[in-house]
Design an enzyme around this catalytic site. Structure first.
Site, PDB file in Angstrom:
ATOM      1  CG  ASN A 126      21.964  33.525  81.825  1.00  0.00           C
ATOM      2  OD1 ASN A 126      21.545  34.683  81.840  1.00  0.00           O
ATOM      3  ND2 ASN A 126      22.984  33.123  82.552  1.00  0.00           N
ATOM      4  CB  THR A 171      34.141  42.923  31.863  1.00  0.00           C
ATOM      5  OG1 THR A 171      34.849  43.288  30.683  1.00  0.00           O
ATOM      6  CG2 THR A 171      33.402  41.605  31.621  1.00  0.00           C
ATOM      7  CG  HIS A 172      37.205  45.798  33.527  1.00  0.00           C
ATOM      8  ND1 HIS A 172      37.949  45.566  34.655  1.00  0.00           N
ATOM      9  CD2 HIS A 172      37.352  44.695  32.748  1.00  0.00           C
ATOM     10  CE1 HIS A 172      38.538  44.385  34.558  1.00  0.00           C
ATOM     11  NE2 HIS A 172      38.197  43.827  33.417  1.00  0.00           N
ATOM     12  CB  SER A 291      14.069  66.737  41.761  1.00  0.00           C
ATOM     13  OG  SER A 291      14.483  68.013  42.212  1.00  0.00           O
TER      14      SER A 291
END
Ligand code: ARG
Length: 507
Positions: A126, A171-172, A291
């Site tokens: 332990n 912002t946003h 890709s």
């Protein structure tokens, strides 16, 4: 025989006369010889992460036992010799066992006979495992913290090249106000600097020794806990023996520090993915992918993976806390599942931090595209309202005037045309021409993204001279953290050399 009795392996070993049966172990022997739950119980494969830690803990403990006269120096020498041999053979060669602690003990007894069982005197698995995971995690946290400093250096280097590079700020995700690439990057330098701090803070609490706590309730042997802590490079002890054996809050703290860093990285990665999409920035080929079918594609895969690591890290932090929640004192086997994932996530987050640093250092910012985009969506509107307020119009009225102008102003308007629209709005709202408050020249200047940025020179703002201060502060912070990390690394290196030298004197 249970693990709650320190030193019981000696008797088991004596019974077995130093030889583990075909599938026996030092601790379990015939009682852990098979059965359907055997693999479920065993942490041996995952314990590869603490193989080196356990050897160090065994060595330090054995040295202490010899110094305290608990074990003969000659026996200590034999144990240490056997440990060298076990180390050379490697984790993969360990005998079967419930865990690395038991397997190493078995391997030592197999090599030198029953005296090998004296290694486990005055301790338990332990306190042993608690010490091993702290020993290992402090390395992981240091490595992660070092990676954060390297990322901050990269952010700072690129920022210092782009103090005049105007870009749109959002912002946003809507165009809000123009800023600069330097100011934008420094916003992340600040966040990552706090991540460094959190990792170093967690490191301090991880770096304390639980060794000597035994199962949880101490030991009658005259152990020197300061000595084992010193030999293992710990900066003190977790004193209460029940706390020492039981506590895993340091795992939650380490995981959370990593998850918070990963969350910071995910925001940076997300921005750079978006900015790549807009042509603001181009990643170097080394940090992009392509890709398998669409030949024209250049994808920001490294940043997407960086963003993804945050999900795993948050899961690990949540999982660790969930596992620990409601566990009774003192030791429960649930704890065996608490640490391996934290080591892994610390490693993943370190790697993501290094990749982010590389991507930032090598990316190309497109100044032309950024400049064109910086004024889009009437992003200078707030600066115009600020100018009117500085000229004596109440800010709320100025806001109303510019909001009215915003209906008319279009991307591509010349400064003259846009200023005329603001003037018209002022007359509508206040009944007075703009010239009653500010010059036409100043209005036109406020409509220019670069001039708009230059005007916002408040402390911590994006104006180049304000950014110059921020660059200097960031640099000083990096140097300070670099020095703290070097000190921590140095202390670990010194302790490890001292332990090697101590151990040498026994063989
Ligand atoms: N492998 C165990 C763990 O990781 C070691 C401690 C075992 N202790 C016990 N009382 N069964 O937690």
């Amino acid at each position: 025989m249970t693990d709650d009795d320190p030193g019981t392996a000696t008797d088991a070993a004596a019974n077995a006369e130093g030889e583990a049966g075909e599938s026996g172990t030092a601790v379990r022997r015939d009682r852990f010889s098979g059965g359907p739950a055997r693999e479920f119980l065993s942490s041996l494969p995952a314990d590869a992460a603490i193989f080196a830690a356990d050897l160090a803990v065994d060595r330090a403990h054995t040295v202490m036992l010899a110094e305290q006269g608990i074990v003969d120096s000659a026996v200590a020498g034999e144990i240490i010799g056997a440990l060298d041999d076990v180390e050379a053979a490697g984790h993969a060669e360990l005998p079967d066992g419930e865990d690395v602690h038991e397997a190493i003990e078995t391997a030592v007894i197999d090599r030198i006979g029953p005296d090998g069982g004296r290694m486990h005197t005055a301790r338990s698995r332990n306190d042993e495992v608690a010490t091993c995971i702290r020993y290992r995690l402090r390395e992981d946290l240091l490595a992660a913290a070092e990676a954060t400093v390297a990322l901050r250096e990269a952010l700072l280097d690129v920022a210092s090249e782009h103090t005049e590079t105007v870009m749109p700020g959002y912002t946003h995700l809507q165009p809000a106000q123009p800023t600069t690439v330097a100011h934008y990057l420094l916003s992340y330098e600040g966040g990552v600097a706090r991540d460094t701090e959190r990792l170093l803070d967690a490191y301090d609490r991880v770096n304390r020794s639980p060794l000597g706590a035994a199962a949880f309730a101490g030991t009658p042997f005259d152990v020197d806990r300061d000595r084992t802590a010193e030999l293992l490079g710990f900066d003190g002890q977790v004193r209460n023996s029940t706390d020492a054996a039981s506590a895993r809050d340091f795992l939650a703290e380490g995981a959370t520090a990593c998850a918070t860093l990963a969350t910071t990285l995910s925001g940076l990665a997300e921005d750079l993915v978006l900015f790549s999409n807009k042509g603001f920035v181009e990643l170097s080929d080394a940090y992009a992918s392509t890709s398998s079918i669409m030949p024209q594609k250049k994808n920001p895969d490294t940043l997407e993976l960086t963003r993804g690591v945050a999900g795993d890290a948050i899961g690990e932090a949540t999982g660790t806390l969930s596992l620990l929640k409601g566990l009774p004192r003192a030791y429960n086997r649930d704890l065996q599942r608490a640490h391996a994932g934290v080591f892994e996530i610390a490693d993943d987050v370190r790697e993501a931090t290094e990749v982010a640093a590389g991507a930032v250092a090598t990316a190309d910012w497109d100044e032309g595209t950024l400049a064109d985009a910086a004024g889009e969506g009437f992003s200078t509107a707030t600066g115009v309202a600020d100018l009117l307020a500085m000229g004596g119009i109440p800010f709320r009225t100025a806001h109303e005037i510019v909001a009215a102008a915003a209906e008319a102003v279009e991307d591509g308007d010349s400064p003259d045309a846009a200023a005329a629209k603001v003037d018209e709005a002022a007359r509508k709202v206040t009944g007075e021409p703009l010239s009653a408050y500010v010059s036409r020249e100043d209005v036109e200047s406020a409509l220019d993204p670069a001039a708009s940025v230059a005007s916002r020179d408040s402390a911590g703002g994006p104006a180049p001279e304000a950014v110059a201060d921020e660059l200097a502060t960031a640099e000083a912070g990096i140097e300070e953290d670099d020095a703290a990390l070097a000190t921590a690394r140095g202390a670990l290196g010194d302790a490890s050399e001292a332990l090697d030298a101590e151990v040498e004197s026994y063989v």
